[in-house]
Design an enzyme around this catalytic site. Structure first.
Site, PDB file in Angstrom:
ATOM      1  N   THR A 122     -18.241 -50.195  -2.801  1.00  0.00           N
ATOM      2  CA  THR A 122     -16.226 -50.170  -2.818  1.00  0.00           C
ATOM      3  C   THR A 122     -16.715 -51.233  -4.386  1.00  0.00           C
ATOM      4  OG1 THR A 122     -15.558 -50.937  -1.152  1.00  0.00           O
ATOM      5  CG2 THR A 122     -14.333 -51.737  -2.562  1.00  0.00           C
ATOM      6  N   LEU A 391     -16.968 -51.025   6.469  1.00  0.00           N
ATOM      7  CA  LEU A 391     -19.023 -51.181   5.664  1.00  0.00           C
ATOM      8  C   LEU A 391     -19.111 -51.183   4.148  1.00  0.00           C
ATOM      9  CD1 LEU A 391     -21.333 -49.123   7.661  1.00  0.00           C
ATOM     10  CD2 LEU A 391     -20.289 -52.066   8.201  1.00  0.00           C
ATOM     11  N   CYS A 392     -17.120 -51.707   3.019  1.00  0.00           N
ATOM     12  CA  CYS A 392     -17.517 -51.223   2.316  1.00  0.00           C
ATOM     13  C   CYS A 392     -17.720 -50.084   1.468  1.00  0.00           C
ATOM     14  CB  CYS A 392     -17.706 -52.537   1.651  1.00  0.00           C
ATOM     15  SG  CYS A 392     -17.663 -53.726   1.656  1.00  0.00           S
ATOM     16  N   CYS A 393     -17.938 -49.192   2.178  1.00  0.00           N
ATOM     17  CA  CYS A 393     -18.214 -47.754   1.987  1.00  0.00           C
ATOM     18  C   CYS A 393     -16.713 -46.832   2.412  1.00  0.00           C
ATOM     19  CB  CYS A 393     -19.430 -47.082   2.537  1.00  0.00           C
ATOM     20  SG  CYS A 393     -20.022 -45.758   1.813  1.00  0.00           S
TER      21      CYS A 393
END
Length: 820
Positions: A122, A391-393
């Site tokens: 992110t 997962l900030c993905c």
């Protein structure tokens, strides 16, 4: 086994901790070093040397400057970066390194245009917001670019430069992208007129693999890494800048202390930046020099324990393969796989290895997804450290789970936010379970984790459809009675047992005085909970209605406190609350509310000192509207509506929820600070049966107070245990002369594992409940209900409805299978 491996010491999201040897940590940010070898070394240096601000000429300051120079050089060597070709800039974390590059690119005369790989973090995706134009590329998009198709052909002349970012290793599934991408793209774009800069996110790769900047394939201009993911301590990041790309930072506008040689103020305003080294211009202000000095101890301990990153890479690669195979082999009795692993085929130009990250989701034997929230609750219970969610993905997750933008928008509209408990709103998971291995992980860690998944999520029996209820319903008056009644005046604190012979008022929001107060963290505004602060169980309330006070004391043997108890007036006198702002924004179960904040420092200091938490007491009295009121969230669950009878956890097929036709959904009940409903009921027979199952598994029985019910009912017949879980199928009941409506089963979390007498955490009863009372992937025990007004029945209109311990309980209705 790695040389020097110390069982029981792991990295917790990069933090350096010593933990109990019976814990299994499977979401390492990287390796962890022995606390004795690293922390003692660092502490010895801090107590034997005096270090000062490196911007001074004093001896301690010059000593600091020298040490920083040495450590900068040592880190360049660790990453095999030639100091003549690269400079190293210290930053707070990898994200700060990305932001530094973005700010420099934004400051170029015509800005920049931006391309980023789909699997980026992110923090890297966020760079698009400052660009003149941006595009997201998947693998085919990057390959098309390498083949000569320019993704910027429409806007190629609108900026000063181009920037391409990608991850060396996906932190979602461990897939490794070719390091050579940067060099190959530079060669392809060399004749297109505008220079291409490349930003490589190496934070995930660098945690367990050697990053070699001397490789002829390595050509990234900017590389960000996280030192805490490699060493566990200190909490720092680095930005590696290729010297040929330093000119990008020439247009940087802001300057901080220590980055300039001269500054004028007044009528003439100019400044001269330091020019010898790039890091001198970019490291604004006083560096975190103590943390940088700690890097020296980390480097030494890392080499002593592991020898090289190549050994760590081989070790973690073996463990990841073992973990993937173990999860792959798990099957339900009907043959369906338990785990869906998210694996990408390695790129043809990349290594044939995937990083030591295993991402997966779990399905039950009917093919339905198991809740990530429930999985994490059980993992926490068993001291397994994993991570769940997106997962900030966002790009990688959307691709792996085949989530379309409209589905994400639908999730957002339905209330899903990062960190909320809903995780299958559209029939698909919108996150994954991630287990990542570090240098200190062991084969036994992996095996215990696989065994944990097998114990709780592999279904070895098959549910059968039946036309009769699993348990008979006792509808005869006189066979049930109220055993105990309890209120919890302060949310998540101890309970007040209503004495036998005392009639107690039943209000629309529940039993009188129940959960009308809460403790709010002074900083975050979150209502405190036993899940995070188990000592709250030791705060014992006593309701003195004659004196009109609520007295709260701390029930802890051997602990001396300045104030043994505190008295809280029951009145809502405005003078008791803060005059300048009587309403304090707070969050209760993720919901924003406004509460009355007490002005008394004596009251607030009592709770802050006894809990060791900076908090204030707030009140949420009945009768409010808008943010001053809340409504019930309880509803009938699928296992209470369907003809499929549970014989194993999570055995129900997915089916659409019934239409919102129930009266409790059309006219939701009011609640104060309870989680879901006005009143929680538990059957003592259910507790007895559960305790028998706990003891058969070798555990200790739990008390009825564990479940923090307002009302506990018991059977008067000798066959009382036959009534266990009968409350699942009740729809209406009467206590004395007061009627109640059952709203649905109570979903349970780790809070039931806090012993209400000692405040100690334990595994039971949630461990056994998860194996015997998990439906649709969620754990249920007890029943929600509310007072139901009846025309011509119940209490007279002139008197409030009252109930007491010993009252007869009559069940008037029970839902038969399939009945709604």
């Amino acid at each position: 086994m790695l040389k020097g491996e110390l069982p029981g010491m792991f990295a917790v999201q990069g933090q350096h901790l010593t933990i109990n040897i019976d814990c299994v940590y499977l979401d390492h940010a990287g390796s962890t070093l022995s606390s004795k070898s690293l922390m003692d070394c660092f502490a010895a240096e801090m107590t034997s040397m005096l270090y000062g601000n490196p911007h001074s000429a004093s001896s301690p300051s010059q000593q600091t400057a020298m040490r920083i120079d040495d450590i900068r050089l040592a880190l360049l060597s660790f990453f095999k970066a030639d100091p003549s070709e690269y400079d190293l800039v210290f930053v707070p974390n990898a994200t700060a390194g990305v932001k530094l590059v973005v700010e420099a690119m934004r400051a170029l005369p015509s800005g920049y245009i931006y391309a980023y790989h789909q699997a980026c973090h992110t923090s890297v995706i966020g760079a698009r917001e400052d660009s003149q134009f941006s595009t997201c590329l998947d693998d085919r998009g990057v390959q098309s670019w390498l083949d000569g198709t320019d993704p910027f052909h429409v806007v190629s002349h609108m900026s000063s430069a181009r920037l391409f970012s990608y991850s060396a290793q996906s932190h979602m599934d461990g897939r490794r992208n070719p390091i050579s991408w940067a060099g190959r793209l530079k060669r392809v774009t060399a004749d297109q007129g505008e220079r291409l800069f490349t930003l490589l996110d190496a934070a995930s790769l660098g945690a367990t693999s050697q990053l070699d900047l001397s490789s002829p394939d390595f050509a990234a201009d900017f590389t960000v890494l996280s030192l805490y993911k490699i060493f566990g301590f200190p909490d720092l990041g680095v930005l590696l800048v290729r010297r040929s790309a330093e000119t990008v930072f020439d247009n940087k506008r802001y300057f901080g202390g220590g980055t300039v040689d001269m500054v004028t103020c007044g009528t003439e305003r100019w400044h001269v930046r330091k020019s010898q080294f790039l890091h001198e211009r970019l490291e604004d202000g006083t560096l975190p020099f103590h943390s940088i000095i700690a890097v020296a101890a980390a480097l030494k301990a890392h080499e002593r324990l592991f020898g090289s990153m190549h050994r760590i890479s081989a070790h973690t690669s073996y463990l990841a393969t073992r973990l993937r195979q173990g999860l792959r082999d798990l099957r339900h009795r009907n043959g369906l796989r338990v785990c869906t692993l998210y694996l990408s085929e390695p790129h043809q130009a990349a290594s044939d290895e995937t990083g030591p990250i295993v991402s997966f989701n779990i399905r039950n034997s009917c093919g339905d997804w198991v809740s990530l929230v429930e999985f994490e609750k059980l993992a926490i219970l068993k001291k397994m450290h994993i991570r769940t969610g997106s997962l900030c993905c966002p790009g990688g997750i959307a691709s792996a789970l085949q989530l379309e933008p409209w589905e994400l928008m639908k999730n957002l509209s339905a209330g899903y936010r990062c960190g909320t408990e809903s995780d299958t709103l559209t029939g698909k998971p919108h996150g994954v379970i991630r287990a990542s291995l570090g240098a200190m992980s062991t084969a036994s860690d992996v095996d215990r984790f696989v065994q944990f998944v097998q114990d709780f999520f592999v279904e070895n029996t098959i549910a059968a459809k039946s036309s009769t209820p699993r348990l008979a319903i006792n509808t005869a008056a006189g066979h049930l009675r109220v055993k105990t009644m309890t209120i919890f005046p302060i949310k998540s604190c101890g309970g007040f047992f209503i004495p036998a012979g005392n009639s107690w008022e039943v209000r629309a929001e529940g039993l009188a005085w129940d959960r009308e107060w809460c403790l709010v963290h002074r900083g975050s505004g979150q209502a405190l909970s036993q899940k995070r602060y188990p000592r709250m169980a030791l705060l014992r309330p006593f309701l003195d209605l004659e004196r009109r006070i609520l007295r709260v004391s701390l029930d802890e043997t051997g602990r001396e406190v300045a104030l043994p108890y505190v008295d809280i007036p029951l009145e809502t006198d405005p003078e008791l609350f803060c005059a300048e702002s009587r309403r304090i924004p707070a969050r209760v179960c993720g919901e924003q509310v406004h509460a009355l904040k007490y002005v008394s420092e004596q009251i607030n200091d009592f709770f802050s000192s006894t809990l060791g938490v900076p908090c204030i007491l707030a009140r949420f009295p009945p009768g409010g509207r808008g943010l001053d009121s809340r409504t019930s969230k309880a509803r009938l669950q699928k296992h209470q509506r369907t003809g499929w009878l549970p014989s194993i956890p999570g055995s129900f097929p997915w089916m659409p929820s019934p239409p919102d036709s129930d009266s409790e959904q059309q006219n939701p009940s009011k609640i104060l600070l309870s989680n879901e409903s006005p009143i929680l009921l538990v059957h003592s027979a259910s507790v007895k049966v559960l305790n028998r199952e706990i003891q058969e598994r070798g555990g200790d029985a739990v008390s009825e107070s564990t479940f923090r019910a307002n009302i506990v009912v018991e059977s008067l017949s000798e066959e009382g245990e036959d009534q266990a879980y009968a409350e699942d199928s009740w729809s209406e009941l009467r206590i004395g002369s007061v009627d109640f409506k059952l709203l649905g089963a109570c979903r349970r979390c780790q809070m039931v594992c806090v012993d209400q007498d000692t405040a100690e955490r334990r595994e039971e009863p949630l461990s056994t409940l998860a194996k015997t009372r998990r439906f649709d992937g969620k754990v249920y025990f007890g029943a929600h209900m509310r007072h139901e007004k009846r025309d011509g029945g119940g209490a007279t209109s002139s008197l409030p409805p009252m109930i007491e311990v010993g009252d007869v309980v009559t069940v008037y209705g029970g839902a038969t299978p399939g009945e709604q």
